[in-house]
Design an enzyme around this catalytic site. Structure first.
Site, PDB file in Angstrom:
ATOM      1  N   ILE A 171       0.989  -1.196   0.109  1.00 16.27           N
ATOM      2  CA  ILE A 171       0.044   0.103  -0.204  1.00 16.27           C
ATOM      3  C   ILE A 171       0.836   1.378  -0.094  1.00 16.27           C
ATOM      4  CG2 ILE A 171      -1.667   1.241   1.500  1.00 16.27           C
ATOM      5  CD1 ILE A 171      -2.781  -1.382   2.148  1.00 16.27           C
ATOM      6  N   ASP A 187      11.808   3.388  12.724  1.00 22.11           N
ATOM      7  CA  ASP A 187      11.088   2.072  13.281  1.00 22.11           C
ATOM      8  C   ASP A 187       9.939   2.412  14.279  1.00 22.11           C
ATOM      9  OD1 ASP A 187      10.589  -0.224  14.754  1.00 22.11           O
ATOM     10  OD2 ASP A 187      12.541  -0.391  15.411  1.00 22.11           O
ATOM     11  N   ALA A 193       3.337  -2.496   8.907  1.00 20.62           N
ATOM     12  CA  ALA A 193       2.708  -3.575   9.972  1.00 20.62           C
ATOM     13  C   ALA A 193       3.719  -4.979   9.502  1.00 20.62           C
ATOM     14  CB  ALA A 193       1.428  -3.785   9.321  1.00 20.62           C
ATOM     15  N   TYR A 194       3.255  -5.695  10.545  1.00 21.61           N
ATOM     16  CA  TYR A 194       3.633  -7.279  10.657  1.00 21.61           C
ATOM     17  C   TYR A 194       2.652  -7.814   9.886  1.00 21.61           C
ATOM     18  CZ  TYR A 194       5.387 -11.549  12.125  1.00 21.61           C
ATOM     19  OH  TYR A 194       6.016 -13.005  11.912  1.00 21.61           O
ATOM     20  N   THR A 195       2.738  -8.189   8.760  1.00 23.74           N
ATOM     21  CA  THR A 195       1.535  -8.867   8.031  1.00 23.74           C
ATOM     22  C   THR A 195       1.683 -10.368   7.771  1.00 23.74           C
ATOM     23  OG1 THR A 195       2.778  -8.295   5.744  1.00 23.74           O
ATOM     24  CG2 THR A 195       1.317  -6.944   6.584  1.00 23.74           C
ATOM     25  N   THR A 249      -7.498  -4.354   9.217  1.00 28.83           N
ATOM     26  CA  THR A 249      -7.642  -5.750   8.569  1.00 28.83           C
ATOM     27  C   THR A 249      -9.175  -6.120   8.606  1.00 28.83           C
ATOM     28  OG1 THR A 249      -7.011  -7.805   8.111  1.00 28.83           O
ATOM     29  CG2 THR A 249      -6.498  -6.857   9.986  1.00 28.83           C
ATOM     30  N   TYR A 306      -2.192 -12.488  14.618  1.00 30.61           N
ATOM     31  CA  TYR A 306      -2.245 -11.269  13.487  1.00 30.61           C
ATOM     32  C   TYR A 306      -3.409 -10.094  13.913  1.00 30.61           C
ATOM     33  CZ  TYR A 306      -2.887  -8.484   9.157  1.00 30.61           C
ATOM     34  OH  TYR A 306      -3.105  -7.495   8.389  1.00 30.61           O
TER      35      TYR A 306
HETATM   36  N1  LIG Z   1      -1.698  -7.521   2.594  1.00 28.83           N
HETATM   37  C1  LIG Z   1      -2.916  -7.660   3.254  1.00 28.83           C
HETATM   38  O1  LIG Z   1      -3.574  -8.471   2.326  1.00 28.83           O
HETATM   39  C2  LIG Z   1      -3.566  -6.776   3.913  1.00 28.83           C
HETATM   40  C3  LIG Z   1      -3.017  -5.614   4.738  1.00 28.83           C
HETATM   41  N2  LIG Z   1      -3.637  -4.743   5.395  1.00 28.83           N
HETATM   42  C4  LIG Z   1      -3.102  -3.846   6.256  1.00 28.83           C
HETATM   43  O2  LIG Z   1      -2.521  -2.929   5.330  1.00 28.83           O
HETATM   44  C5  LIG Z   1      -1.612  -2.053   5.677  1.00 28.83           C
HETATM   45  C6  LIG Z   1      -0.379  -2.327   4.726  1.00 28.83           C
HETATM   46  O3  LIG Z   1       0.029  -3.750   4.342  1.00 28.83           O
HETATM   47  P1  LIG Z   1       0.822  -4.068   3.149  1.00 28.83           P
HETATM   48  O4  LIG Z   1       1.024  -2.798   2.327  1.00 28.83           O
HETATM   49  O5  LIG Z   1       0.383  -5.304   2.571  1.00 28.83           O
HETATM   50  O6  LIG Z   1       2.247  -4.452   3.872  1.00 28.83           O
HETATM   51  P2  LIG Z   1       3.457  -5.277   3.352  1.00 28.83           P
HETATM   52  O7  LIG Z   1       3.677  -6.501   4.155  1.00 28.83           O
HETATM   53  O8  LIG Z   1       3.631  -5.087   1.907  1.00 28.83           O
HETATM   54  O9  LIG Z   1       4.496  -4.209   3.935  1.00 28.83           O
HETATM   55  C7  LIG Z   1       4.771  -3.763   5.292  1.00 28.83           C
HETATM   56  C8  LIG Z   1       5.594  -2.641   5.404  1.00 28.83           C
HETATM   57  O10 LIG Z   1       5.548  -2.389   6.848  1.00 28.83           O
HETATM   58  C9  LIG Z   1       7.081  -2.003   6.885  1.00 28.83           C
HETATM   59  N3  LIG Z   1       7.385  -2.200   8.491  1.00 28.83           N
HETATM   60  C10 LIG Z   1       7.391  -3.364   9.269  1.00 28.83           C
HETATM   61  N4  LIG Z   1       7.616  -3.164  10.288  1.00 28.83           N
HETATM   62  C11 LIG Z   1       8.019  -2.208  10.633  1.00 28.83           C
HETATM   63  C12 LIG Z   1       8.508  -1.177  11.553  1.00 28.83           C
HETATM   64  N5  LIG Z   1       8.662  -1.752  12.737  1.00 28.83           N
HETATM   65  N6  LIG Z   1       8.950   0.107  11.407  1.00 28.83           N
HETATM   66  C13 LIG Z   1       8.915   0.621  10.216  1.00 28.83           C
HETATM   67  N7  LIG Z   1       7.987  -0.177   9.166  1.00 28.83           N
HETATM   68  C14 LIG Z   1       7.817  -1.342   9.345  1.00 28.83           C
HETATM   69  C15 LIG Z   1       7.859  -2.996   6.271  1.00 28.83           C
HETATM   70  O11 LIG Z   1       9.041  -2.421   5.935  1.00 28.83           O
HETATM   71  P3  LIG Z   1      10.369  -3.080   5.418  1.00 28.83           P
HETATM   72  O12 LIG Z   1      10.186  -3.590   3.643  1.00 28.83           O
HETATM   73  O13 LIG Z   1      11.595  -2.778   5.796  1.00 28.83           O
HETATM   74  O14 LIG Z   1       9.976  -4.644   5.693  1.00 28.83           O
HETATM   75  C16 LIG Z   1       6.757  -2.528   4.840  1.00 28.83           C
HETATM   76  O15 LIG Z   1       7.465  -1.372   4.301  1.00 28.83           O
HETATM   77  C17 LIG Z   1      -0.994  -2.855   7.194  1.00 28.83           C
HETATM   78  O16 LIG Z   1      -1.353  -2.164   8.147  1.00 28.83           O
HETATM   79  C18 LIG Z   1      -1.917  -4.434   6.875  1.00 28.83           C
HETATM   80  O17 LIG Z   1      -2.141  -4.760   8.263  1.00 28.83           O
HETATM   81  C19 LIG Z   1      -5.098  -4.944   5.639  1.00 28.83           C
HETATM   82  C20 LIG Z   1      -5.749  -5.737   5.095  1.00 28.83           C
HETATM   83  C21 LIG Z   1      -5.182  -6.721   4.214  1.00 28.83           C
HETATM   84  C1  LIG Z   2      -0.739 -20.602  -1.513  1.00 27.44           C
HETATM   85  C2  LIG Z   2      -1.821 -21.299  -1.012  1.00 27.44           C
HETATM   86  C3  LIG Z   2      -2.853 -20.733  -0.326  1.00 27.44           C
HETATM   87  N1  LIG Z   2      -3.820 -21.523   0.161  1.00 27.44           N
HETATM   88  C4  LIG Z   2      -4.627 -20.884   1.256  1.00 27.44           C
HETATM   89  C5  LIG Z   2      -4.136 -20.548   2.502  1.00 27.44           C
HETATM   90  C6  LIG Z   2      -5.135 -19.249   3.053  1.00 27.44           C
HETATM   91  O1  LIG Z   2      -6.324 -19.938   3.711  1.00 27.44           O
HETATM   92  C7  LIG Z   2      -5.640 -18.558   1.963  1.00 27.44           C
HETATM   93  C8  LIG Z   2      -4.786 -17.297   1.570  1.00 27.44           C
HETATM   94  O2  LIG Z   2      -3.650 -17.535   1.871  1.00 27.44           O
HETATM   95  P1  LIG Z   2      -2.563 -16.286   2.288  1.00 27.44           P
HETATM   96  O3  LIG Z   2      -1.585 -16.722   3.142  1.00 27.44           O
HETATM   97  O4  LIG Z   2      -1.983 -15.662   0.770  1.00 27.44           O
HETATM   98  O5  LIG Z   2      -3.378 -15.156   2.416  1.00 27.44           O
HETATM   99  P2  LIG Z   2      -3.360 -14.606   3.930  1.00 27.44           P
HETATM  100  O6  LIG Z   2      -1.988 -14.033   4.356  1.00 27.44           O
HETATM  101  O7  LIG Z   2      -4.337 -14.812   5.003  1.00 27.44           O
HETATM  102  O8  LIG Z   2      -3.921 -12.944   3.639  1.00 27.44           O
HETATM  103  C9  LIG Z   2      -4.245 -12.239   4.644  1.00 27.44           C
HETATM  104  O9  LIG Z   2      -3.249 -11.319   4.857  1.00 27.44           O
HETATM  105  C10 LIG Z   2      -3.575 -10.378   5.987  1.00 27.44           C
HETATM  106  C11 LIG Z   2      -1.885  -9.426   6.009  1.00 27.44           C
HETATM  107  C12 LIG Z   2      -4.699  -9.646   5.908  1.00 27.44           C
HETATM  108  O10 LIG Z   2      -4.900  -8.760   6.398  1.00 27.44           O
HETATM  109  C13 LIG Z   2      -5.918 -10.216   5.297  1.00 27.44           C
HETATM  110  O11 LIG Z   2      -6.793  -9.314   4.754  1.00 27.44           O
HETATM  111  C14 LIG Z   2      -5.552 -11.416   4.234  1.00 27.44           C
HETATM  112  O12 LIG Z   2      -5.249 -10.674   3.144  1.00 27.44           O
HETATM  113  O13 LIG Z   2      -5.274 -19.499   0.869  1.00 27.44           O
HETATM  114  C15 LIG Z   2      -4.431 -22.431  -0.614  1.00 27.44           C
HETATM  115  O14 LIG Z   2      -5.483 -22.944  -0.529  1.00 27.44           O
HETATM  116  N2  LIG Z   2      -3.702 -22.855  -1.695  1.00 27.44           N
HETATM  117  C16 LIG Z   2      -2.386 -22.470  -1.971  1.00 27.44           C
HETATM  118  O15 LIG Z   2      -1.819 -22.903  -2.919  1.00 27.44           O
HETATM  119 MG   LIG Z   3       0.165 -14.006   3.874  1.00 28.08          MG
END
Ligand SMILES: NC(=O)C1=CN([C@@H]2O[C@H](COP(=O)(O)OP(=O)(O)OC[C@H]3O[C@@H](n4cnc5c(N)ncnc54)[C@H](OP(=O)(O)O)[C@@H]3O)[C@@H](O)[C@H]2O)C=CC1
Ligand SMILES: Cc1cn([C@H]2C[C@H](O)[C@@H](COP(=O)(O)OP(=O)(O)O[C@H]3O[C@@H](C)C(=O)[C@@H](O)[C@H]3O)O2)c(=O)[nH]c1=O
Ligand SMILES: [Mg+2]
Length: 292
Positions: free
Chosen positions: A14, A38, A62-64, A103, A127
């Site tokens: 994002i 940080d 975030a930690y994702t 999320t 998470y």
């Molecule tokens: N991915 C998803 O499917 C979803 C994400 N969200 C939320 O959206 C937001 C963005 O997600 P997304 O863009 O996917 O995240 P990413 O996992 O792609 O990126 C995470 C980012 O956070 C940074 N980061 C982690 N820890 C720290 C720290 N201690 N200090 C500073 N920076 C840090 C990472 O930096 P570095 O590159 O150094 O690791 C990276 O830039 C988060 O709040 C997530 O919870 C919500 C719903 C779904």
């Molecule tokens: C790779 C793979 C995953 N899966 C399943 C595992 C899981 O139930 C589902 C999605 O897998 P992922 O681990 O990619 O998705 P996941 O990391 O759970 O995605 C989530 O991430 C965080 C950060 C959010 O905030 C959520 O909104 C959501 O996007 O698909 C399969 O069934 N087959 C496959 O080959």
């Molecule tokens: Mg994942």
């Protein structure tokens, strides 16, 4: 006067799309690396805010790693709860708004309709629980805060389900993907657009609606449905077998139905998301056109 906006998580899905948004000419984005800011360190946050004047904060850091969070509990809470708390307090101290991303995994997925902002939360895993703690810390730490919950974020960058599928589909003719988890696939670019709109409104402070909002692309899908659409759009012949959650065991429990309603952000901000399939098409095109 220049309006500086701090974006954390600038190397994430994002964050990258936020930097690419069309911002007004008087906006200057400050996007420190994790080394420069940080968010989990009180000292780092204090030092950074002492050295910079900002008009707003957008926290995309975030930690994702959903499954890894089950064993790395401290790391998840440091980034997802302590970080947002420190940023909310620092922005409140500076007298500026904070927009924070959260999320669908704050819900347990037992509801069959789409979740609204007033529905009770009940995260199933570390998470989701750490993200919920972050939401609460932001709301408590800064009255001028807006929390935007999104879900199932996909983009051409970083790690996400779309990229996992394209990689796995290139190496296998058949994949197994869970069909009994339903959610709203959402483009990181579309989330970034929503964040831009709400942040500029929060800064201007005109009839601003703070609080909790949901933003996801329109429609719904299972992970199996999303995978099938990705391969169709990419023109890849991959057989995707529909399986149950029980057939794909993971360390973290995930919500079964985590669709989010976007009625509130449409009513308050006029933001009306497009269908998730159109969003997926753009990302697949971007990935096929050039390597990102
Ligand atoms: N991915 C998803 O499917 C979803 C994400 N969200 C939320 O959206 C937001 C963005 O997600 P997304 O863009 O996917 O995240 P990413 O996992 O792609 O990126 C995470 C980012 O956070 C940074 N980061 C982690 N820890 C720290 C720290 N201690 N200090 C500073 N920076 C840090 C990472 O930096 P570095 O590159 O150094 O690791 C990276 O830039 C988060 O709040 C997530 O919870 C919500 C719903 C779904
Ligand atoms: C790779 C793979 C995953 N899966 C399943 C595992 C899981 O139930 C589902 C999605 O897998 P992922 O681990 O990619 O998705 P996941 O990391 O759970 O995605 C989530 O991430 C965080 C950060 C959010 O905030 C959520 O909104 C959501 O996007 O698909 C399969 O069934 N087959 C496959 O080959
Ligand atoms: Mg994942």
């Amino acid at each position: 006067m220049t309006r500086r906006i701090l974006i954390t998580g600038g190397t994430g899905q994002i964050g990258i799309e936020l930097a690419r948004q069309g911002w007004p000419g008087d906006v200057d984005l400050l996007i420190p690396t994790r080394g420069e800011l940080d968010i989990g360190s009180a000292e780092s946050v204090a030092t950074w805010f002492a050295a910079h004047d900002v008009a707003a904060v957008i926290n995309c850091a975030a930690y994702t790693a959903v499954d890894m969070a089950e064993s790395e509990v401290e790391a998840a809470y440091r980034a997802n709860a302590t970080g947002p708390k420190l940023l909310a307090e620092a922005s409140a101290q500076a007298g500026v708004p904070i927009v924070h991303v959260s999320t669908d995994y704050v819900f347990d997925g037992a509801k069959h309709g789409a979740y609204s902002e007033s529905d009770p939360t009940a995260p199933l895993g570390v998470y989701g629980a750490s993200k919920l703690a972050g939401e609460r810390a932001v709301a408590a730490g800064n009255a001028r805060s807006l929390i935007l919950r999104t879900a199932w974020v996909v983009s051409a960058h970083r790690g996400n389900f779309l990229k996992t599928m394209l990689r796995a589909g290139a190496a296998n003719t058949k994949l197994r993907v869970v069909a009994d988890q339903i959610g709203c696939p959402t483009s990181a670019r579309d989330v970034a657009e929503a964040l831009r709109i709400v942040t500029l409104r929060m800064i201007e402070d005109v009839g601003t609606s703070a609080g909790l909002y949901h933003f996801v692309n329109a429609g719904e899908a299972s992970w199996h449905g999303l995978a099938t659409e990705i391969f169709a759009q990419a023109g890849m012949m991959v057989e995707v077998e529909a399986i149950t959650t029980a057939e794909w065991p993971t360390p973290a429990k995930r919500p079964a139905h985590s669709r989010l309603s976007t009625a509130k952000i449409a009513a308050d901000y006029g933001i009306r998301p497009r269908d998730w399939r159109a969003a997926v098409r753009d990302i697949v095109d971007e990935m096929m056109g050039a390597d990102t």
